[in-house]
Design a protein around this motif. Structure first.
Motif, PDB file in Angstrom:
ATOM      1  N   THR A  45       0.827  -1.210   0.000  1.00  0.00           N
ATOM      2  CA  THR A  45       0.000   0.000   0.000  1.00  0.00           C
ATOM      3  C   THR A  45       0.862   1.261   0.000  1.00  0.00           C
ATOM      4  OG1 THR A  45      -1.672  -1.200   1.246  1.00  0.00           O
ATOM      5  CG2 THR A  45      -1.879   1.186   1.200  1.00  0.00           C
ATOM      6  N   THR A  46       1.998   1.195   0.641  1.00  0.00           N
ATOM      7  CA  THR A  46       2.862   2.382   0.709  1.00  0.00           C
ATOM      8  C   THR A  46       4.052   2.297  -0.244  1.00  0.00           C
ATOM      9  OG1 THR A  46       4.112   1.397   2.514  1.00  0.00           O
ATOM     10  CG2 THR A  46       2.297   2.866   3.124  1.00  0.00           C
ATOM     11  N   THR A  47       4.620   1.108  -0.416  1.00  0.00           N
ATOM     12  CA  THR A  47       5.844   0.996  -1.231  1.00  0.00           C
ATOM     13  C   THR A  47       5.536   0.629  -2.674  1.00  0.00           C
ATOM     14  OG1 THR A  47       6.125  -1.374  -0.875  1.00  0.00           O
ATOM     15  CG2 THR A  47       7.108   0.108   0.770  1.00  0.00           C
ATOM     16  N   HIS A  48       4.348   0.022  -2.893  1.00  0.00           N
ATOM     17  CA  HIS A  48       3.946  -0.400  -4.238  1.00  0.00           C
ATOM     18  C   HIS A  48       4.837  -1.497  -4.775  1.00  0.00           C
ATOM     19  CE1 HIS A  48       1.178   2.766  -3.777  1.00  0.00           C
ATOM     20  NE2 HIS A  48       2.175   3.529  -3.394  1.00  0.00           N
TER      21      HIS A  48
END
Lengths: 299, 299
Positions: A141-144
Motif C-alpha cells: 500500500t505504501t511501497t507499491h
C-alpha cells in the motif's frame, strides 16, 4: 542484546514531531513507556505509522536513541531502516546496529517501480553491510512493491534475514497465506502480520507476530488478545477483537495512522500532527473517533 | 526570464551521477547540449527519468545550475521539485526560483496514500511560498496518486499553476481525456503528456506539449515528429512515430528510464548507472537495445 525472535506483540508508535520534522523525544518516550509497561513483546519504532520516510537520518537516530533508552534493554526494539536509495538504507541499518536496535525493518521503498531482482540485491546489500538482523517489510500500500513467496524464500536464506511482516489478509485467506510462506522459509523464520483488524485471525492461524498500530497507543487491549491466543482461548481472543470493531472500522476508513494521531491528541498524550502533506483529520472525523474511544473505554 | 508557455517538445534527460549520488555535471551538460542543439522547446530536468527523488537537495541544485548554464537562457528549463514532505518541496521550489528555472514540475510523491485535499494543500503551499510557476506532474506509476479532472480544475485556478503533465493515454482515449481536462481548466492552461509511445497521437489530438524521454537522448527524431504535427502533416508524424515502434516496445518492456541509461552507455555519451536499487539492464537486454538503435540509426 541477545538475538531477538520476533514473536507475539510488536507495538508501532507514531513518532511525534514538529512541523519541521524534529522529533519530540519526551512525547515519544511517553508512548514507548505505555507500551512497555503494558507488556508488549517488542517496540516497532519508525514503521509506516512512525512515518520513517518523512524523517531525516539524524531525527531517526534521535528517535531510536530515545526509544532504546526508554525501553531500557527490557523490551527489544525493531526499527524501520527503509529508504529509497540502497546506500541510504545501508547507512540507516548501520546507525541502528550501532545504537543497539535488535532488528531492522526493511521495506522496499520505491519511486521507479522495482523488479524482484532489484529488491533482492537491495536487501542483500543492507544485510551484508550492516550485520543487523532484518525483518522484511512487505507493505504494498505504501511501497507499491509486493514481496511474493518466491522472493521471500530466496531472501530468507540470506544470513541475517529473520522475519517478514506481511500485510493483513482476509480471514478466509490467512491460513493459506501462512502455509505458502512456511513452505518457502527455513524453520524458525518469523511470519507476522500487520493490519490490526485482521491480525487476531492470523495469530489464531499460527502467525508468529502481530505488528500492531493500536498497541503503539492502546497496548492493553492488544496484549489481552495476544495472550488469549497464546493460552489457546480462541473464543476469548475473538470476543476481545470483536469488541474493537468500531475502532477497526475507523482504521479502515481514515487509515490507522490518521486515526491514531487523532486519538493521541484527544487523550492529551501528545499534540503532534502527521508530517505534511498528510493532514490531521477534521472535526467531524475527530468527533466520531472521540465517541468510539469513549464507548470502548480506551485510554 | 519571461514566463514560459509549455508547448511543443520538452526533453527529459537522465541525470548522470556516481554510485553515491553525486551528479556528473559535464556528462549532464553534454546531454542538455544535444537537446538544445536539436531545437527542443524546453528542457525537463530532474523528471522521473532524471531520478529526482533519489538525489539530495544539494545535488539537485548542482544539476540545475549546470543545466541553466548550458541552456544559456535560450531554452527554458523546467525542473522537478517533488518531495515527500511539503516543506522540502517548498525549499526545492525556492531553490529553483532563485537559480532561474522557468517552471517547477511538482509530483504528488507519496508514501502514506494521500487524499485529494492533501495534494491540493501541498501544491497550494508550494505555489504560495515559492512564486515559481508550476506544472502539475500526474504520474500514478511512480507516485501512486492520480490527479482527477476535478482536482486539476481546482488547482488550475490557483495563481502560478500553469500546466499539467499527464500520463500517456491509449490512442482511442486521448481526445476524450483532453476534452475532459480542457473543460475544467482556464484558457491558456497547458495540457501535455508523457509516455513517448503515446504522445504523437496526443499532439495530433491537440495536446500542447510532449514531455519526452527520447528527446533527452535522441532529440532529433522527436523534434521531427513535433514539427510535422505543428505543420499539420499528420501522416508524416505517424510515419516517423511508427518507425520508432521497436524502441517504444523496449520502453514498455524494460521502462524508458532503464533503456535510456543503456542507450547512453552504448553510445559512449555517459557511463552512469541508475541509482541503486535500480539495476542497469543485463547483457541480453543491452544486446536487444543495441540492435534496435543500430537498426533505427539513432545516435
Amino acid at each position: 542484546m541477545t538475538p531477538m525472535r520476533l514473536t507475539g506483540l510488536s507495538a508501532f508508535p507514531i513518532t511525534p514531531a514538529d512541523a519541521g520534522g524534529r522529533v519530540d523525544g519526551p512525547a515519544l518516550r511517553r508512548l514507548v513507556a505505555r507500551s512497555c509497561k503494558a507488556g508488549v513483546d517488542s517496540i516497532g519504532l519508525l514503521g509506516s505509522t512512525g512515518s520513517y520516510p518523512y524523517l531525516t537520518r539524524e531525527e531517526r537516530r534521535r528517535a531510536l536513541d530515545a526509544t532504546l533508552d526508554e525501553a531500557g534493554g527490557r523490551v527489544p526494539v525493531m526499527v524501520g531502516i527503509g529508504a529509497l536509495r540502497t546506500d541510504e538504507a545501508v547507512r540507516l541499518a548501520q546507525d541502528a546496529r550501532a545504537a543497539g536496535a535488535a532488528v531492522g525493518l526493511l521495506a522496499a521503498v520505491s519511486y521507479t517501480p522495482l523488479t524482484d531482482e532489484e529488491v533482492y540485491e537491495h536487501v542483500a546489500a543492507v544485510a551484508r553491510h550492516s550485520d543487523l538482523p532484518l525483518c522484511l517489510y512487505d507493505n504494498p500500500t505504501t511501497t507499491h512493491f509486493r514481496f511474493g513467496p518466491e522472493l521471500i524464500g530466496r531472501l530468507s536464506r540470506l544470513p541475517g534475514i529473520v522475519a517478514v511482516k506481511s500485510p493483513g489478509q482476509e480471514p478466509q485467506a490467512v491460513a493459506g497465506h501462512l502455509a505458502t510462506l512456511r513452505a518457502t522459509v527455513p524453520p524458525g523464520f518469523s511470519l507476522g502480520y500487520s493490519g490490526d483488524w485482521t491480525t487476531t485471525e492470523a495469530l489464531i492461524a499460527g502467525a508468529d507476530a502481530w505488528y500492531s498500530v493500536v498497541a503503539g497507543l492502546f497496548p492493553q487491549v492488544a496484549v489481552e488478545i495476544v495472550r488469549a491466543v497464546q493460552r489457546g482461548e480462541v473464543a476469548e481472543a475473538r470476543r476481545l477483537d470483536g469488541r474493537l470493531g468500531l475502532l477497526w472500522a475507523l482504521f479502515r476508513h481514515y487509515s490507522s495512522l490518521r486515526v491514531i494521531y487523532a486519538c493521541a491528541d484527544l487523550l492529551d498524550l501528545c499534540h503532534a500532527a502527521p508530517p505534511r502533506p498528510i493532514l490531521p483529520l477534521g472535526e467531524e472525523a475527530r468527533g466520531r473517533i472521540a465517541e468510539v474511544i469513549r464507548g470502548l473505554d480506551l485510554r
